[in-house]
Design a protein around this motif. Structure first.
Motif, PDB file in Angstrom:
ATOM      1  N   PHE B  45       1.011  -1.218   0.132  1.00  0.00           N
ATOM      2  CA  PHE B  45      -0.290  -0.437   0.050  1.00  0.00           C
ATOM      3  C   PHE B  45       0.611   1.552  -0.194  1.00  0.00           C
ATOM      4  O   PHE B  45       0.113   2.176  -0.717  1.00  0.00           O
ATOM      5  N   LYS B  48       2.798   1.184  -3.682  1.00  0.00           N
ATOM      6  CA  LYS B  48       2.037   1.337  -4.755  1.00  0.00           C
ATOM      7  C   LYS B  48       0.512   2.028  -4.849  1.00  0.00           C
ATOM      8  O   LYS B  48       0.425   2.189  -5.778  1.00  0.00           O
ATOM      9  N   GLY B  49       0.251   2.447  -3.179  1.00  0.00           N
ATOM     10  CA  GLY B  49      -1.026   3.364  -3.437  1.00  0.00           C
ATOM     11  C   GLY B  49      -2.013   1.790  -3.427  1.00  0.00           C
ATOM     12  O   GLY B  49      -2.062   0.628  -3.497  1.00  0.00           O
ATOM     13  N   PHE B  50      -2.812   1.973  -2.660  1.00  0.00           N
ATOM     14  CA  PHE B  50      -3.959   0.818  -2.188  1.00  0.00           C
ATOM     15  C   PHE B  50      -4.842   0.936  -3.148  1.00  0.00           C
ATOM     16  O   PHE B  50      -4.750  -0.410  -3.339  1.00  0.00           O
ATOM     17  N   GLY B  51      -5.504   1.433  -3.768  1.00  0.00           N
ATOM     18  CA  GLY B  51      -5.835   1.902  -5.467  1.00  0.00           C
ATOM     19  C   GLY B  51      -4.981   0.569  -6.530  1.00  0.00           C
ATOM     20  O   GLY B  51      -5.462   0.106  -7.116  1.00  0.00           O
ATOM     21  N   LEU B 136      -1.137   7.666   6.962  1.00  0.00           N
ATOM     22  CA  LEU B 136      -0.813   9.620   6.372  1.00  0.00           C
ATOM     23  C   LEU B 136      -1.080   9.847   5.050  1.00  0.00           C
ATOM     24  O   LEU B 136      -1.584  10.735   4.762  1.00  0.00           O
ATOM     25  N   TYR B 137      -1.248   8.706   4.269  1.00  0.00           N
ATOM     26  CA  TYR B 137      -2.076   9.088   2.798  1.00  0.00           C
ATOM     27  C   TYR B 137      -2.344   8.189   1.932  1.00  0.00           C
ATOM     28  O   TYR B 137      -2.942   8.320   0.529  1.00  0.00           O
ATOM     29  N   GLU B 138      -3.450   7.214   2.953  1.00  0.00           N
ATOM     30  CA  GLU B 138      -4.509   6.828   2.236  1.00  0.00           C
ATOM     31  C   GLU B 138      -5.657   7.521   2.937  1.00  0.00           C
ATOM     32  O   GLU B 138      -6.297   6.154   2.998  1.00  0.00           O
ATOM     33  N   ARG B 140      -8.470   8.963   2.523  1.00  0.00           N
ATOM     34  CA  ARG B 140      -9.358   8.847   1.675  1.00  0.00           C
ATOM     35  C   ARG B 140      -9.461   7.705   1.524  1.00  0.00           C
ATOM     36  O   ARG B 140     -11.319   8.097   1.143  1.00  0.00           O
ATOM     37  N   TRP B 191       5.805  15.052   6.481  1.00  0.00           N
ATOM     38  CA  TRP B 191       6.278  14.935   4.604  1.00  0.00           C
ATOM     39  C   TRP B 191       7.617  14.320   4.370  1.00  0.00           C
ATOM     40  O   TRP B 191       7.860  13.823   3.525  1.00  0.00           O
TER      41      TRP B 191
END
Lengths: 231, 231
Positions: B45, B48-51, B136-138, B140, B191
């Motif tokens: 995650f 690559k990100g959740f999506g 922090l970054y997922e 949404r 950050w």
DNA sequence: CCTACCGATCGGTAGG
DNA sequence: CCTACCGATCGGTAGG
């Protein structure tokens, strides 16, 4: 300024005598639809994330059919990158605009930093500001090549900060290591895109004041004469 | 010092006559596989990100078949939330550990802030630290209900910072509005997950020094006697 | 936890 | 830019 989406049907004159190349007759759109796609994509990518936004979502948001975005952008990734690039180019232009009077009137470093920070908040949090947040928070989803291209633009944006921070460091107003200070400062500013709510809480001016107060040490006690009194 | 990877097969003796209810006979996994799923999911995650991460990616990373993660988590979203929740619980536990000696020896606010910041960098950038960046970054990608639950844990984490920052503000070491200062400071720290590279650049101690120097004003010149000399 | 599978959705394309 | 469509992938499930 884009390699993508050159005007359709270059010299296929079809019916029309010699107008500019248009796909059909109705000229109420032009390259306008492309911009609408960018705006809507920026909004959706920011709200839902790149992975959770389908090209169909974007198409529907501008009133197109599902396949039509690919007439303007060759892939979903190209659309994402276009959003980021437009965000950076617009931010750079805006920054130059903000600094123009500063150059003319020979402001000191503190005032210049204030202008840079205030402008940065505008780019990040002002109306219609989805492009830069998308760039900041979807960087994983672009290719290394695209990331490199963006890094160049980011360097251009950061350029004006460097001499200002160096001068403040030399003057004892910025105590930390300059490079780390810059990274930490950008973090503090950029993170505001996660929590700032335009409709409540502080104004962008108040935010700027807080950032200045947080980052800058008070002027050396025994300075010359011209000290500024900040509210 | 990690909550993850508890020793496998606690007291499950071979065939075991009357153990706790287990699904099959092979006892080489226990709730261990679940933890492996969490670890791999956090790593993927984050990268690559959740999506862009499929449940198949995660299953493959731990050597499972594509449907098997759903034996442990009822949905992909539940897996994401579990990563975030474990990240927060582990961060809170770690913070309490870091503050324990500080309470005992009655450190001043500056020292306590240093401990909090150093610990925060550890949680964020230390080895095996993918859970908090994912949180922090997922954000949404989780439901409002889940966000609310996480907000409670975040409040618990931020709790110890408040009196420290208040005291520093009262003592003139923190000039900005305290609430905005806290938000900006967390931004600066958080950050770093975007740019910090453990293999090069500054150490976490140097980062902590830079943050302290950036945020805190020098002690008032005419103070009492016991002044600390910081490097 | 595997096997076998399903329905839905998605990015993208041909052809006009 | 629409129509009509395709192949691939994906989250998730039944049933053991």
């Amino acid at each position: 300024m884009d390699t993508r989406a050159s005007p359709p049907t270059p010299q296929s004159a079809a019916k029309r005598p010699r107008g500019r190349p248009r796909k059909t007759a109705q000229d109420r759109d032009d390259g306008n639809r492309r911009q609408q796609l960018l705006n809507c994509a920026a909004k959706l990518f920011r709200r839902k994330g790149f992975g959770a936004t389908s090209t169909r979502d974007i198409a529907a948001a501008v009133g197109m059919q599902s396949g039509s975005p690919f007439y303007h952008f060759k892939s979903k990734g190209a659309l994402l990158y276009a959003v980021m690039e437009e965000g950076m180019r617009s931010a750079i232009a805006r920054q130059q605009q903000a600094l123009r009077p500063a150059d003319a009137s020979g402001l000191d470093s503190e005032s210049r930093l204030r202008i840079l920070i205030r402008d940065h908040f505008d780019v990040l949090l002002g109306p219609g500001s989805d492009f830069i947040p998308v760039m900041l928070y979807e960087a994983r989803s672009i290719t290394p090549r695209q990331r490199a291209a963006l890094a160049e633009l980011q360097g251009e944006y950061e350029g004006p900060w460097i001499p200002v921070l160096d001068a403040l460091h030399a003057g004892g107003r910025l105590k930390a290591d300059v490079k780390l200070a810059r990274l930490l400062m950008f973090g503090a500013l950029n993170w505001s895109a996660q929590w700032y709510d335009r409709r409540k809480g502080a104004t962008l001016d108040e935010l700027t004041d807080a950032a200045m107060a947080l980052f800058l040490a008070a002027p050396a006690a025994a300075a010359k004469g011209a000290a500024a009194s900040a509210g």
